[in-house]
Design a protein around this motif. Structure first.
Motif, mmCIF file in Angstrom:
data_model
loop_
_atom_site.group_PDB
_atom_site.id
_atom_site.type_symbol
_atom_site.label_atom_id
_atom_site.label_comp_id
_atom_site.label_asym_id
_atom_site.label_seq_id
_atom_site.Cartn_x
_atom_site.Cartn_y
_atom_site.Cartn_z
ATOM 1 N N PHE A 90 0.846 -1.187 0.000
ATOM 2 C CA PHE A 90 0.000 0.000 0.000
ATOM 3 C C PHE A 90 0.880 1.235 0.000
ATOM 4 N N LEU A 91 0.536 2.178 -0.857
ATOM 5 C CA LEU A 91 1.260 3.432 -0.938
ATOM 6 C C LEU A 91 0.241 4.515 -1.280
ATOM 7 N N ALA A 92 0.201 5.567 -0.508
ATOM 8 C CA ALA A 92 -0.779 6.626 -0.756
ATOM 9 C C ALA A 92 -0.160 7.986 -0.467
ATOM 10 N N VAL A 93 -0.614 8.965 -1.237
ATOM 11 C CA VAL A 93 -0.237 10.360 -1.042
ATOM 12 C C VAL A 93 -1.529 11.151 -0.953
ATOM 13 N N ARG A 94 -1.601 12.058 -0.007
ATOM 14 C CA ARG A 94 -2.802 12.899 0.131
ATOM 15 C C ARG A 94 -3.128 13.548 -1.207
ATOM 16 N N ALA A 95 -4.409 13.657 -1.484
ATOM 17 C CA ALA A 95 -4.866 14.200 -2.771
ATOM 18 C C ALA A 95 -4.304 15.592 -3.047
ATOM 19 N N ASP A 96 -4.195 16.428 -2.022
ATOM 20 C CA ASP A 96 -3.719 17.792 -2.247
ATOM 21 C C ASP A 96 -2.205 17.878 -2.434
ATOM 22 N N ARG A 97 -1.498 16.747 -2.291
ATOM 23 C CA ARG A 97 -0.037 16.720 -2.461
ATOM 24 C C ARG A 97 0.392 15.890 -3.669
ATOM 25 N N ARG A 98 -0.568 15.359 -4.410
ATOM 26 C CA ARG A 98 -0.234 14.535 -5.578
ATOM 27 C C ARG A 98 0.375 15.409 -6.664
ATOM 28 N N GLY A 99 1.228 14.791 -7.460
ATOM 29 C CA GLY A 99 1.878 15.507 -8.545
ATOM 30 C C GLY A 99 3.178 16.182 -8.149
ATOM 31 N N GLU A 100 3.586 16.010 -6.905
ATOM 32 C CA GLU A 100 4.824 16.625 -6.415
ATOM 33 C C GLU A 100 5.994 15.642 -6.399
ATOM 34 N N GLY A 101 5.750 14.397 -6.783
ATOM 35 C CA GLY A 101 6.815 13.400 -6.769
ATOM 36 C C GLY A 101 6.976 12.691 -5.439
ATOM 37 N N LEU A 102 6.076 12.945 -4.493
ATOM 38 C CA LEU A 102 6.194 12.322 -3.170
ATOM 39 C C LEU A 102 6.012 10.809 -3.232
ATOM 40 N N GLY A 103 5.065 10.347 -4.027
ATOM 41 C CA GLY A 103 4.828 8.911 -4.135
ATOM 42 C C GLY A 103 6.043 8.182 -4.686
ATOM 43 N N ARG A 104 6.624 8.736 -5.720
ATOM 44 C CA ARG A 104 7.807 8.110 -6.310
ATOM 45 C C ARG A 104 8.968 8.094 -5.316
ATOM 46 N N ARG A 105 9.177 9.206 -4.609
ATOM 47 C CA ARG A 105 10.267 9.245 -3.624
ATOM 48 C C ARG A 105 10.017 8.265 -2.489
ATOM 49 N N LEU A 106 8.780 8.156 -2.049
ATOM 50 C CA LEU A 106 8.438 7.205 -0.999
ATOM 51 C C LEU A 106 8.668 5.771 -1.474
ATOM 52 N N ALA A 107 8.198 5.460 -2.685
ATOM 53 C CA ALA A 107 8.400 4.119 -3.236
ATOM 54 C C ALA A 107 9.889 3.816 -3.381
ATOM 55 N N GLU A 108 10.667 4.752 -3.897
ATOM 56 C CA GLU A 108 12.110 4.539 -4.055
ATOM 57 C C GLU A 108 12.796 4.308 -2.716
ATOM 58 N N SER A 109 12.335 4.995 -1.686
ATOM 59 C CA SER A 109 12.898 4.789 -0.354
ATOM 60 C C SER A 109 12.675 3.353 0.110
ATOM 61 N N PHE A 110 11.446 2.856 -0.075
ATOM 62 C CA PHE A 110 11.162 1.460 0.267
ATOM 63 C C PHE A 110 12.014 0.515 -0.571
#
Length: 112
Positions: A6-26
């Motif tokens: 499971f990986l989620a980013v708040r709707a108001d923060r999407r498009g900032e690359g946070l999901g990709r950075r979080l996934a890469e960290s994992f």
């Protein structure tokens, strides 16, 4: 293999690359821990995630088709649920396999 469940980013923060950075960290942590591939399930209604995972370099299988993976000399078929699955090799010796030969190891039941 490790499951990115499971990986989620708040709707108001999407498009900032946070999901990709979080996934890469994992994924960096999984590589350091010795995992050779990462898997994820894509819910049937989440067609938007297919292009996202592909953009991130993941291999996305067809719904309910399973995934052919070559680990060194060993062919493996990951055949789980009817959801679409995606996977990412974490080391060079793990790669996609377009053909799964008879006698390939079939992996099921790993996501319960």
């Amino acid at each position: 293999m490790v499951l990115l469940d499971f990986l989620a980013v708040r709707a108001d923060r999407r498009g900032e690359g946070l999901g990709r950075r979080l996934a890469e960290s994992f994924l960096d942590r999984y590589r350091a821990d010795g995992y050779r591939a990462a898997l994820t399930n894509i819910a049937p209604a989440r067609h938007d995630l297919v292009s996202l995972y592909q953009h991130w370099g993941w291999h996305v299988g067809a719904p309910a088709a399973g995934l052919g993976v070559q680990i060194g000399d060993d062919p493996v078929l990951i055949n789980e649920k009817p959801e679409r699955m995606a996977w990412l090799p974490l080391v060079p010796e793990v790669r996609p396999s377009l053909t799964v030969v008879p006698g390939a190891l079939v992996v099921t039941g790993i996501f319960d």
